[in-house]
Design a protein around this motif. Structure first.
Motif: not given
Length: 282
Positions: A111-113, A182-183, A161-164, A147-148
């Motif tokens: 997500l970071f990339r 974030y996405a 799915e991970l959004a932020a 914090v996810e």
């Protein structure tokens, strides 16, 4: 036998380098190490004096010819969301928040990339690899949390799915948002705004008076969003004060603090890091 008392923090200055916020300017930072049993106390004290944490270092801008970077924090008790911020809250009601120990994951890095490649491909963190990312998340000598925010996947009852994600420090008077991402394909959901709003709510529930946002820089598009979270306080001339109208600030304002480095350090109010004096033995 006498025991040696802890040594006072040593402060250093980085070499000048191009400013990431204002074109044509040079930045330098005043910094000190954050380590040992006194790390928590030192971080709490210096955060209230405009410093920020990066891994095991505390830093504050100390530019020779510019004072545009202003440490900013939201006063939680008086905050009321604007109409657009209420829309951001409504758009993201479906997100599930979880706070974890500072441990990097593959999903976070992916997500970071995506976030960097889409929004900050020319920034100072653009080349950060997975090991440097893990160090950013995990190398913390103080109380920190990751914090996810997860979004349910359509058609799958239990999958998300991970959004932020936000790396957050817990201070004695607030939450310090160290770094969030974030996405990028969810830009219409105002996820960046939502993460800040949710941290305000976390702080309110915990009885913490402030949410620290890092530096607001008048004239910088990258940092302009922070002025929208009123009432915002900024650290100027050794004290916090209400920002008021953001339009009154200019990146070309005379420096608030142009003292030599030695005088800047002398003005830092250091906490008592010695603790109780041990008993002396003959």
């Amino acid at each position: 036998m006498r025991h040696t008392l802890p040594i006072a923090p040593q402060f250093y200055v980085t070499a000048p380098q191009p400013c990431p916020y204002l074109d044509g300017r040079m930045e330098r930072k005043l910094f000190t190490a954050l380590q040992g049993e006194v790390a928590e106390t030192l971080n709490n004290s210096l955060s209230k004096q405009g410093f920020r944490r990066s891994q095991n270092v505390l830093y504050r801008p100390s530019c020779a010819d510019c004072s545009a970077c202003l440490s900013a924090r939201i006063r939680v008790a008086d905050f009321k969301p604007t109409k657009s911020q209420r829309r951001a809250l409504a758009k993201n009601r479906h997100l599930r928040r979880s706070a974890k120990a500072p441990w990097a994951t593959e999903a976070q890095y992916d997500l970071f990339r995506d976030y960097l490649d889409t929004r900050h491909s020319d920034g100072g963190m653009a080349d950060m690899d997975v090991f440097e990312f893990a160090a950013m998340i995990e190398e913390t000598p103080i109380r920190s949390r990751v914090v996810e925010y997860h979004a349910p996947l359509e058609g799958f009852e239990r999958r998300t799915e991970l959004a932020a994600t936000c790396l957050t420090d817990v201070l004695d008077d607030g939450l310090s948002m160290v770094y969030s991402f974030y996405a990028p394909d969810r830009v219409k959901d105002s996820l960046g705004t939502y993460v800040i709003l949710d941290h305000i709510e976390i702080a309110r529930e915990a009885g913490l008076p402030y949410v620290y946002l890092g530096y607001w820089v008048p004239g910088s598009k990258k940092m302009g969003y922070k002025a929208k979270f009123s009432p915002l306080e900024i650290y100027v001339g050794g004290a916090w004060r209400d920002m008021g109208d953001p339009a009154q600030y200019s990146p070309d304002m005379p420096p608030f603090e142009a003292d030599p480095i030695a005088e800047q350090v002398a003005k830092i109010d250091l906490p008592d890091l010695a603790g109780p004096r041990p008993l002396e033995r003959d």
